[in-house]
Design a protein around this motif. Sequence first.
Motif, PDB file in Angstrom:
ATOM      1  N   VAL A   1      75.340   1.884  39.687  1.00 48.82           N
ATOM      2  CA  VAL A   1      74.267   0.929  39.407  1.00 48.82           C
ATOM      3  C   VAL A   1      72.996   1.698  39.072  1.00 48.82           C
ATOM      4  N   ILE A   2      72.330   1.281  37.959  1.00 46.49           N
ATOM      5  CA  ILE A   2      71.101   1.949  37.525  1.00 46.49           C
ATOM      6  C   ILE A   2      70.039   0.907  37.194  1.00 46.49           C
ATOM      7  N   ASP A   3      68.791   1.371  37.138  1.00 40.93           N
ATOM      8  CA  ASP A   3      67.671   0.566  36.665  1.00 40.93           C
ATOM      9  C   ASP A   3      67.671   0.665  35.138  1.00 40.93           C
ATOM     10  N   LYS A   4      67.831  -0.464  34.445  1.00 39.12           N
ATOM     11  CA  LYS A   4      67.966  -0.444  32.994  1.00 39.12           C
ATOM     12  C   LYS A   4      66.720   0.123  32.325  1.00 39.12           C
ATOM     13  N   THR A   5      65.545  -0.092  32.891  1.00 37.43           N
ATOM     14  CA  THR A   5      64.300   0.360  32.275  1.00 37.43           C
ATOM     15  C   THR A   5      64.126   1.862  32.400  1.00 37.43           C
ATOM     16  N   THR A   6      64.410   2.419  33.571  1.00 33.42           N
ATOM     17  CA  THR A   6      64.154   3.846  33.819  1.00 33.42           C
ATOM     18  C   THR A   6      65.412   4.699  33.788  1.00 33.42           C
ATOM     19  N   ASN A   7      66.595   4.053  33.796  1.00 31.33           N
ATOM     20  CA  ASN A   7      67.875   4.761  33.880  1.00 31.33           C
ATOM     21  C   ASN A   7      68.044   5.528  35.184  1.00 31.33           C
ATOM     22  N   GLN A   8      67.202   5.231  36.173  1.00 28.77           N
ATOM     23  CA  GLN A   8      67.311   5.872  37.482  1.00 28.77           C
ATOM     24  C   GLN A   8      68.377   5.161  38.311  1.00 28.77           C
ATOM     25  N   PRO A   9      69.134   5.918  39.110  1.00 28.38           N
ATOM     26  CA  PRO A   9      70.129   5.271  39.974  1.00 28.38           C
ATOM     27  C   PRO A   9      69.442   4.391  41.013  1.00 28.38           C
ATOM     28  N   LEU A  10      70.037   3.264  41.359  1.00 30.29           N
ATOM     29  CA  LEU A  10      69.498   2.345  42.356  1.00 30.29           C
ATOM     30  C   LEU A  10      70.287   2.498  43.653  1.00 30.29           C
ATOM     31  N   GLU A  11      69.694   3.255  44.561  1.00 30.58           N
ATOM     32  CA  GLU A  11      70.324   3.471  45.863  1.00 30.58           C
ATOM     33  C   GLU A  11      70.177   2.230  46.733  1.00 30.58           C
ATOM     34  N   TYR A  12      71.181   1.978  47.597  1.00 30.17           N
ATOM     35  CA  TYR A  12      71.204   0.853  48.535  1.00 30.17           C
ATOM     36  C   TYR A  12      71.281  -0.502  47.840  1.00 30.17           C
ATOM     37  N   THR A  13      71.816  -0.516  46.617  1.00 33.35           N
ATOM     38  CA  THR A  13      72.128  -1.789  45.968  1.00 33.35           C
ATOM     39  C   THR A  13      73.344  -2.406  46.655  1.00 33.35           C
ATOM     40  N   THR A  14      73.304  -3.714  46.870  1.00 30.75           N
ATOM     41  CA  THR A  14      74.406  -4.414  47.528  1.00 30.75           C
ATOM     42  C   THR A  14      75.466  -4.833  46.510  1.00 30.75           C
ATOM     43  N   VAL A  15      76.714  -4.447  46.753  1.00 32.99           N
ATOM     44  CA  VAL A  15      77.846  -4.830  45.906  1.00 32.99           C
ATOM     45  C   VAL A  15      78.837  -5.585  46.792  1.00 32.99           C
ATOM     46  N   THR A  16      79.114  -6.856  46.451  1.00 29.13           N
ATOM     47  CA  THR A  16      80.001  -7.668  47.279  1.00 29.13           C
ATOM     48  C   THR A  16      81.193  -8.169  46.478  1.00 29.13           C
ATOM     49  N   PHE A  17      82.316  -8.316  47.181  1.00 30.04           N
ATOM     50  CA  PHE A  17      83.559  -8.838  46.611  1.00 30.04           C
ATOM     51  C   PHE A  17      83.940 -10.063  47.439  1.00 30.04           C
ATOM     52  N   GLN A  18      83.964 -11.231  46.800  1.00 31.59           N
ATOM     53  CA  GLN A  18      84.234 -12.487  47.494  1.00 31.59           C
ATOM     54  C   GLN A  18      85.486 -13.158  46.940  1.00 31.59           C
ATOM     55  N   ASN A  19      86.358 -13.566  47.859  1.00 31.81           N
ATOM     56  CA  ASN A  19      87.583 -14.272  47.476  1.00 31.81           C
ATOM     57  C   ASN A  19      87.212 -15.704  47.084  1.00 31.81           C
ATOM     58  N   PRO A  20      87.375 -16.096  45.804  1.00 27.66           N
ATOM     59  CA  PRO A  20      86.961 -17.445  45.384  1.00 27.66           C
ATOM     60  C   PRO A  20      87.742 -18.557  46.071  1.00 27.66           C
ATOM     61  N   LYS A  21      88.950 -18.265  46.554  1.00 28.42           N
ATOM     62  CA  LYS A  21      89.745 -19.280  47.244  1.00 28.42           C
ATOM     63  C   LYS A  21      89.377 -19.386  48.711  1.00 28.42           C
ATOM     64  N   ASN A  22      88.741 -18.334  49.238  1.00 29.78           N
ATOM     65  CA  ASN A  22      88.312 -18.322  50.630  1.00 29.78           C
ATOM     66  C   ASN A  22      86.923 -17.672  50.701  1.00 29.78           C
ATOM     67  N   PRO A  23      85.852 -18.449  50.465  1.00 28.91           N
ATOM     68  CA  PRO A  23      84.500 -17.892  50.359  1.00 28.91           C
ATOM     69  C   PRO A  23      84.048 -17.100  51.581  1.00 28.91           C
ATOM     70  N   SER A  24      84.646 -17.342  52.752  1.00 30.22           N
ATOM     71  CA  SER A  24      84.249 -16.582  53.940  1.00 30.22           C
ATOM     72  C   SER A  24      84.842 -15.185  53.953  1.00 30.22           C
ATOM     73  N   ASP A  25      85.796 -14.914  53.034  1.00 26.92           N
ATOM     74  CA  ASP A  25      86.423 -13.596  52.925  1.00 26.92           C
ATOM     75  C   ASP A  25      85.569 -12.740  51.997  1.00 26.92           C
ATOM     76  N   ILE A  26      84.650 -11.961  52.574  1.00 24.21           N
ATOM     77  CA  ILE A  26      83.710 -11.141  51.807  1.00 24.21           C
ATOM     78  C   ILE A  26      83.790  -9.703  52.287  1.00 24.21           C
ATOM     79  N   THR A  27      83.766  -8.759  51.342  1.00 19.43           N
ATOM     80  CA  THR A  27      83.727  -7.343  51.675  1.00 19.43           C
ATOM     81  C   THR A  27      82.808  -6.638  50.688  1.00 19.43           C
ATOM     82  N   GLY A  28      82.582  -5.348  50.891  1.00 21.25           N
ATOM     83  CA  GLY A  28      81.702  -4.596  50.004  1.00 21.25           C
ATOM     84  C   GLY A  28      80.822  -3.638  50.770  1.00 21.25           C
ATOM     85  N   GLY A  29      79.647  -3.336  50.216  1.00 26.53           N
ATOM     86  CA  GLY A  29      78.744  -2.389  50.857  1.00 26.53           C
ATOM     87  C   GLY A  29      77.567  -2.075  49.962  1.00 26.53           C
TER      88      GLY A  29
END
Length: 818
Positions: A36-64
């Motif tokens: 993940v980067i900042d489109k304007t500066t091309n700098q990496p964005l540390e501590y960006t949240t990336v989540t994966f959610q099961n559409p059939k079971n919305p409470s099933d979420i993982t990521g980091g």
Amino acid sequence: MKNFQHSITLFFLMFSLLGFSQERPATKKVKVTGRVIDKTTNQPLEYTTVTFQNPKNPSDITGGITDAKGEFEFNINAGVYDVKVEFISFKVIEMKGRNLQQDTNLGSFALVEDATMLNAVEVRQEVSTVSMKLDKKVYNVGQDMIVRGGTVSDVLDNVPSVSVDSDGTVSLRGNESVRILIDGRPSNAINMAEALRQIPADAIDKVEIITNPSARYDAEGGAGIINILLKKGKNQGINGVVTATVGDPETYGITGTVNFKNEKINLFTTQGYNYRTSPGNSMTDTEYLSPLAEYKFIDERRNNERVREGYNGSFGFDWFLDETTTWTHIFSYRNDNGDNPENTFFYNYDSNRNLISTRNRSNTQISKGENVEYSTNFIKKFKKDGHQLTFDGNVSLNKDDDKASILDNINTDERTFNNQKQTTTQLQADYVLPIKENSRFEAGYRGSFTENIVAFQSDSLNVNTNQYDTNFNLSNDFEYKENVNALYTQFGSKISKFSYLFGLRWEDSKINVNQLSTADYNAKKYNNFFPSAFLTYEISDETNISLSYSRRIQRPRGRFLNPFQNRSSDINIFQGNPDLDPAMTDAFDLGYLKKWKKITLSTSAYFNRTKDVFQFVRRENGEFSNGTPVVLSGPINLAEERRFGFEFTLNYNPFKWWRLNSNFNFFSNETIGQYNYVNSLGQDVSIDLDNSATGWFTRVNSKVTLPYKIEWQLNATYNAPQTNFQGKSLGVLSANMALSKDILKESATISLNVSDIFNSRKRINETNIANVLNSYSEMQWRERQINLSFTYRFNKKKNEKERQPRREGGDEGEFMGG
């Protein structure tokens, strides 16, 4: 107690085996990577949240979150997911129905800033908020206008569950037996109340309230721990914030926090200068009951104008040795100079309230303090998420020199010198090992080594020679040494909606309290076990309940032990007690958290049982000053204290433009014990210290957005009356107010705040000592203060989230959903 320890050990083993026995059907795992980067500066964005959610079971979420290079790598169950990439103030990127059946590189995500989202973020971030962990609450100071231009003491007095009285003493849930940490380390300050007034509020990031600490934490503090986290700056590139303040009574200050970060290093510094004038006053009206008292009534009036000038600076850097290793160094220096002229008048009356004489006693105090500190932190993260080893070290030197010149128009003039030097070394190692998905083992060591030397000298003017002679009865060289070595271990796990954390800490203490002038040496050695247990059940995503237990210790320090006398008054004298023993507390806590759409309620009931509790006692010391019995006050050990209470914190957002939060705390305490002494008539006196009392305090904070985007904040605090075995404290109501407006395209903010609007914040006491005296007193440490502050932000938005890493080993509740 042995049976209790055996029960805790058995309980620990049962749940440990239960945690290891949880078997789950085998599921195919796939590795998902990306950047993940900042489109304007091309700098990496540390501590960006990336989540994966099961559409059939919305409470099933993982990521980091992403790492320092903006990259992420997660092992997830194979399946179909909705992928969301988000960072505060940037537009969210979403990928719907992505089928992930094998190892996949999702490529680069270029995030674009979103002004609309930023405005929404400001609404969420401006007011102090609370996040709940398994064993603590974290209060984000945020854009709290009330404390702008103030000090740490002002911040703490605005935090739920915490109170700061008129002379700077901090209490948690009405209990003064609290341990205060700064950035996770015990403060090395000689005078804690004064030290908290030297750190500017603008340097604080957040405050952690740990009412029932786990075995991982220092066992010190019967009421719990308050951890003050300072700003360090973690954002990419160069950015910072500068705040300048002027005020009345005469106050000037400027504080700046700046940081620069790239992929290899993060440099950060905080620099601050302040000049504060804090006029105060006190009064004491006393009726003396002793037949030997020359004056039956004495009215004492005191005024002082406390002036402090100080510098507070720190510089540090994070060195990213590789993707898994970070080494941090922080150097800090603080000095402050003070001037506190006191003027006291004594009005002496006979039994019919006829004025007989007037006496004036002026006390000019000059102080100089200096603190130098170096700390280092080394973190090694291993391949498995949460598996890490950390080392911490800290060395500090603190000097505090005070001198006073006391002029008395009737008694002999005096002068005093009080020079203190304290050195502290702290070492700590912590190891965290995740076991399976929802379990974790921890172990560690902590060593704390402190030496405090106080040289106190009292001189009296010899009217025959017009020279000062040393009063050896009041002078003393005092030495305090404390060496504490500790080992701890704890294990926690989550089973469905149930979480537990069991721990055991062992501390070996060696204390030396030496009065060098009188060759009176007092050595104490003891070691103790401190078990802890935490149980949490998640009723739903919005509701949980928790039960916890811990054993705590409160070691006497500083003015509690030092037998030198405070000489600002010669008839009401405070004196420490070098024979004090530590107090031991068993603490129980039952908590409940419920969230609705616009309301969040946090409530708890607690019970503390303390043995050898410290209690302040006033009594005659057998001496007279101008025919008036000298009353001595100081701490002693009581047999036992039982404290029960409940509290609730309510956050309510009725409208987008109006936010309310309130805190209410009720407690009752029962003390058991007695104290024997000899009075001025040579009689043996026994004071019955058995006492039952109740008390409560409440705080309400309101923030409203007015037209033209002007922010108005108002808070009010009421401390109810409370009785004790020698009298009672009376109720006090106080209020603060602030106005704030963003300018210069929201890169700057101007604020006006008024502390203690009604000039009513005082400590008011009634004291009744049988056959000795009855008295009424009021003490106001600082009168009403008005501050005007200007804050400027460069390369940093008003409420931009600091991209700070979470120290995974420090939050026991995170992996268990607490």
